[in-house]
Design an enzyme around this catalytic site. Structure first.
Site, short mmCIF file in Angstrom:
data_model
loop_
_atom_site.label_atom_id
_atom_site.label_comp_id
_atom_site.label_asym_id
_atom_site.label_seq_id
_atom_site.Cartn_x
_atom_site.Cartn_y
_atom_site.Cartn_z
N HIS A 27 68.65 -50.21 59.36
CA HIS A 27 69.55 -49.04 59.13
C HIS A 27 68.98 -48.00 59.17
O HIS A 27 69.73 -46.74 58.19
CB HIS A 27 71.02 -49.25 58.75
CG HIS A 27 71.40 -50.44 59.19
ND1 HIS A 27 72.18 -50.21 60.52
CD2 HIS A 27 71.62 -51.69 59.44
CE1 HIS A 27 73.25 -51.09 61.05
NE2 HIS A 27 72.37 -52.20 60.27
N GLU A 71 58.17 -51.66 37.14
CA GLU A 71 58.65 -51.50 36.09
C GLU A 71 57.17 -52.21 34.99
O GLU A 71 56.39 -51.36 34.97
CB GLU A 71 58.87 -52.81 35.23
CG GLU A 71 60.69 -52.61 34.67
CD GLU A 71 61.39 -53.54 33.47
OE1 GLU A 71 61.40 -54.75 34.74
OE2 GLU A 71 61.62 -53.24 33.00
N ARG A 81 60.36 -52.46 20.84
CA ARG A 81 62.16 -51.09 20.75
C ARG A 81 61.01 -50.19 21.08
O ARG A 81 62.19 -49.86 21.14
CB ARG A 81 62.23 -51.51 19.08
CG ARG A 81 62.72 -52.64 18.93
CD ARG A 81 63.25 -53.04 17.92
NE ARG A 81 64.31 -52.50 17.91
CZ ARG A 81 65.86 -52.04 17.85
NH1 ARG A 81 66.06 -53.89 18.82
NH2 ARG A 81 66.27 -51.52 18.21
N TRP A 135 60.79 -44.76 19.36
CA TRP A 135 61.25 -44.06 20.93
C TRP A 135 62.02 -42.69 20.69
O TRP A 135 62.65 -43.12 20.80
CB TRP A 135 61.21 -45.50 21.49
CG TRP A 135 61.46 -44.87 22.89
CD1 TRP A 135 60.57 -45.17 24.08
CD2 TRP A 135 63.07 -44.66 23.77
NE1 TRP A 135 60.96 -45.26 25.20
CE2 TRP A 135 61.96 -44.94 25.15
CE3 TRP A 135 64.21 -44.72 24.04
CZ2 TRP A 135 63.17 -44.98 25.88
CZ3 TRP A 135 65.17 -44.51 24.49
CH2 TRP A 135 64.34 -44.63 26.07
N LYS A 139 61.25 -55.75 38.94
CA LYS A 139 59.81 -56.47 38.26
C LYS A 139 58.25 -55.19 38.45
O LYS A 139 57.70 -55.24 37.58
CB LYS A 139 59.77 -57.63 38.81
CG LYS A 139 59.31 -58.53 37.28
CD LYS A 139 60.09 -58.83 36.23
CE LYS A 139 61.40 -57.73 35.77
NZ LYS A 139 62.51 -58.04 34.91
N GLU A 146 65.31 -57.39 42.39
CA GLU A 146 64.54 -58.09 40.75
C GLU A 146 63.23 -57.91 41.18
O GLU A 146 62.41 -57.45 40.58
CB GLU A 146 64.98 -59.28 40.58
CG GLU A 146 64.49 -60.37 39.13
CD GLU A 146 64.45 -58.81 38.11
OE1 GLU A 146 65.72 -58.21 37.98
OE2 GLU A 146 63.55 -59.25 36.99
N CYS A 204 64.43 -47.59 18.59
CA CYS A 204 63.76 -47.64 17.49
C CYS A 204 63.08 -48.73 16.35
O CYS A 204 64.48 -49.89 16.57
CB CYS A 204 63.30 -46.29 16.05
SG CYS A 204 63.46 -44.77 16.87
N LYS A 220 62.38 -52.49 25.30
CA LYS A 220 63.12 -54.07 25.96
C LYS A 220 64.70 -53.52 25.77
O LYS A 220 65.24 -53.61 26.58
CB LYS A 220 62.00 -54.21 24.51
CG LYS A 220 63.00 -56.25 24.85
CD LYS A 220 62.45 -57.09 26.00
CE LYS A 220 63.23 -57.91 26.22
NZ LYS A 220 62.70 -58.48 27.67
N ASN A 224 67.70 -46.09 13.31
CA ASN A 224 67.43 -46.62 14.70
C ASN A 224 68.99 -46.00 15.47
O ASN A 224 69.61 -46.02 14.09
CB ASN A 224 67.04 -47.68 14.71
CG ASN A 224 67.79 -48.49 16.44
OD1 ASN A 224 67.71 -47.27 17.30
ND2 ASN A 224 68.22 -49.65 16.09
N GLY A 225 69.49 -45.44 16.54
CA GLY A 225 70.56 -44.57 17.05
C GLY A 225 70.46 -42.81 17.20
O GLY A 225 69.34 -42.77 16.89
O1 M6R Z 1 68.93 -56.19 27.15
P1 M6R Z 1 69.61 -55.87 28.83
O2 M6R Z 1 69.72 -57.65 29.56
O3 M6R Z 1 71.21 -55.40 28.37
O4 M6R Z 1 68.91 -54.96 29.10
C1 M6R Z 1 69.36 -54.34 30.53
C2 M6R Z 1 68.00 -53.80 31.05
O5 M6R Z 1 67.53 -52.83 30.41
C3 M6R Z 1 66.88 -54.48 31.05
O6 M6R Z 1 66.88 -55.84 31.91
C4 M6R Z 1 65.59 -53.54 31.77
O7 M6R Z 1 65.88 -53.83 33.37
C5 M6R Z 1 64.83 -55.09 31.95
N1 M6R Z 1 63.77 -54.05 31.63
C6 M6R Z 1 63.99 -55.58 33.24
O8 M6R Z 1 63.17 -55.86 33.38
#
Ligand code: M6R
Length: 613
Positions: free
Chosen positions: A508, A492, A27, A74, A489, A485, A2, A608, A100-101
């Site tokens: 395979h 996401e 966040r 969140w 992307k 990746e 959060c 994030k 937060n946590g």
């Molecule tokens: O802050 P971090 O790099 O540790 O985060 C790791 C992943 O949560 C982060 O890379 C996530 O996969 C991204 N949203 C990818 O775009």
């Protein structure tokens, strides 16, 4: 996971808090709330949805007060709803908490507090903190109300367990905000006759760049422009403040429609800034002397999501240039597998935020096994950087978009620098070879400036394919992680089904999902595996795929024979090519998401930094 913001000063706190919350939406963003101390009474407004909803609701109530707390949530405990939104109050309604946590022992505490007559209004773990402080206020002795609150908070901290950061405000101690940090992020901003408490610096950066990063177990007391920090034993500590060089403009969109697009375009600068520090003695920056570098026998890379993909690229680099065996683990798996002890093991955690709970958990395990630890991280003062023996900062500035772009390319760049430094130290790379590799690296930022010009080409391509049901990405060798990746992307930000594979693997099994018109993106620079990629193109095309070849100038002519479309990327050395190759895939994800009308910077169900396991 959060966002917390608090203000105490001379002005009406409402706009400071709402603006701060908007900067913290990355966040988490399922609900938000504020509490303002107005003429001795706490006025709380909460709303489900984004901060804009809260802003609308706050306008109706129009609270006024110079001390306030805000929160964007969140959900972890309890569904997103107004009752579960923060701030949470005690029974009297005179004390509020934002948090937060996770409070791990909240159920036990809740049962105890209920048996003492406390009435709970939400399903959250946070509310336990408010009631526990209320209970403790009855039992502490103090000279005045401020001291009473501080002592009650300290007593509470001894009774709750977990990873948390929280802020407290009490109507009986006006003009005082209390912040507590324990394994979740919390920073303090000091302005002129005003101060801020926040989960992250951008929340108050437009007002001050003077920041105190709290250590674990510390309590911050904010009174106007005066800030006192108590260490974990409760003693006043001489807290050091630092000036953050990011200005507010850096943390805002700067004219782009979305942070994601802005951050893609920032990659040449991000690489330049990351390498600037590496021009000095990189070994020294890493905190590793030559004899330690020479003694390394084994490297464990630990990361999540996009950072994990950077780690996979890093494995190719380290094994190529330093000849040291590397394992790459998803942090969430590393914690639970048996990791053999070895002397001379270096554990490297890669993380943009430095607050990812899984990565932090995994690095704690590596430490407990006696391994030396190194963080590759973007956030100064983050938990990971405090845990690790040393840190190399990626210096790519705040990454606001949930989808990581510039952090990824900066991470790969750092891994490359690390690999050639290790190679030079252990004799796997000669000084002449190191100098050549280093020169190639120093040209990368310029090549990246050319690569970001590809937006128009990719944007045009997405018109044809954005409605496809599924997308496939294929790469080999050092470009295999880029295929992963590219798929991540796209998933996401556009919610489309996308998968990345090693090109040699499709026969395979995965080839069965290729159908007429399935877009298949081939990462095929003109390198040592180019011929193999040409064969993969043919295999896919024979099944009706719409093949897009991402290739370098020398590969264009041959690629044209086997692909439906070409995206020409500038040439770099074979091992640096992945840094450029990912860029068209970032634009691809962006433009497909844009055409589909998705919430690009804050995709559904994501946040994030993932600060819970
Ligand atoms: O802050 P971090 O790099 O540790 O985060 C790791 C992943 O949560 C982060 O890379 C996530 O996969 C991204 N949203 C990818 O775009």
């Amino acid at each position: 996971m959060c966002g917390i913001i608090g203000y105490v000063g001379k002005n009406n706190s409402v706009s400071y808090i709402i603006d701060g919350l908007k900067k913290l939406e990355y966040r988490g963003y399922d609900s938000a709330g504020i509490s303002i101390l107005q003429e001795g009474k706490l006025v709380t407004v909460r709303a489900v949805g984004k901060v804009a909803e809260l802003e609308r609701a706050a306008l109706q109530v129009n609270p006024v007060g110079t001390t306030g707390l805000g929160h964007t949530r969140w959900a972890t405990h309890g569904k997103p709803s107004e009752e579960n939104s923060h701030p949470h109050t005690d029974c009297s309604g005179e004390l509020v908490v934002v948090h937060n946590g996770i409070i791990e022992n909240y159920l036990t505490l809740r049962t105890q507090l209920e048996s003492l007559g406390h009435k709970f209004k939400s399903e959250t773990d946070t509310e336990v903190i408010a009631h526990l402080i209320e209970e403790n206020l009855k039992h502490v002795r103090a000279a005045n109300e401020e001291e009473k609150l501080i002592k009650a908070v300290q007593k509470t901290n001894k009774e709750i367990s977990g990873a948390f950061a929280y802020g407290v405000m009490w109507a009986h101690a006006p003009g005082l905000l209390v912040g507590v940090k324990n394994q979740s992020p919390l920073v303090v901003g000091i302005g002129k006759k005003e101060s801020f408490l926040a989960s992250d610096v951008p929340a108050f950066l437009q007002h001050t760049n003077k920041v105190i990063f709290l250590d674990e177990g510390e309590v911050a007391l904010l009174r106007g422009g005066q800030v006192t920090v108590l260490d974990k034993t409760g003693q006043v500590k001489k807290a050091k403040s630092v000036r953050i060089s990011w200005d507010q403009k850096t943390a805002e969109k700067g004219g782009y429609d979305h942070f994601m697009l802005k951050e893609i375009y920032e990659q040449p600068q991000a690489i330049e800034d990351t390498l600037r520090t590496a021009r000095a003695d990189f070994g020294k920056i890493l905190g590793l002397d030559t004899s330690t570098l020479r003694g390394l026998k084994d490297i464990h890379i630990i990361a999540c999501g996009t950072a994990y993909h950077a780690g996979l690229v890093g494995k190719y680099y380290i094994e190529q240039f330093a000849g040291i065996p590397v394992s790459v683990d998803l942090a969430s798996e590393y914690k639970y597998r048996t990791v053999p002890h070895m002397k001379g093991t270096l554990a490297i955690a890669i993380s943009q935020s430095g607050e990812t709970a899984d990565t932090i958990g995994a690095i704690k395990k590596a430490k407990s096994l006696g391994f030396r630890t190194l963080a590759i991280c973007n956030v100064l003062g983050s938990t990971l950087t405090r845990l690790c023996d040393s840190t190399f900062f990626t210096h790519c500035g705040p990454e606001i978009s949930v989808a990581s772009t510039k952090a990824f390319t900066s991470q790969i760049t750092s891994m490359y620098m690390l690999a050639i430094t290790l190679g030079l130290a252990n004799g796997n790379v000669s000084k002449a070879a190191f100098d050549k590799l280093h020169r190639e690296l120093m040209r990368l930022s310029k090549a990246m400036s050319e690569t970001v010009k590809l937006e128009y080409t990719v944007r045009h391509l997405t018109r044809k394919i954005y409605k496809a049901d599924r997308f496939i990405f294929l790469g080999r060798h050092v470009n295999f992680p880029i295929a992963l990746e590219g798929a991540l992307k796209l998933k996401e930000v556009s919610y489309r089904s996308a998968e990345g594979f090693a090109a040699g693997e499709i026969k395979h099994g995965p080839i069965s999902i290729i159908d007429k018109g399935t877009p298949v993106f081939m990462l095929m620079p003109h390198d040592s595996v180019f011929e193999k990629m040409l064969s993969a193109c043919q295999e896919c095309r024979a099944r009706g795929a719409f093949v897009v070849a991402i290739t370098t100038p020398d590969g264009v002519a041959q690629a044209k024979r086997v692909a439906d479309m070409i995206i020409p990327v500038p040439q770099a050395s074979e091992f640096l090519q992945p840094v450029l190759n990912v860029v068209p895939l970032q634009f691809l994800a962006y433009w497909i998401a844009k055409r589909l009308g998705c919430d690009i910077d804050q995709p559904r169900n994501l946040a994030k930094s993932v600060t819970v396991e």
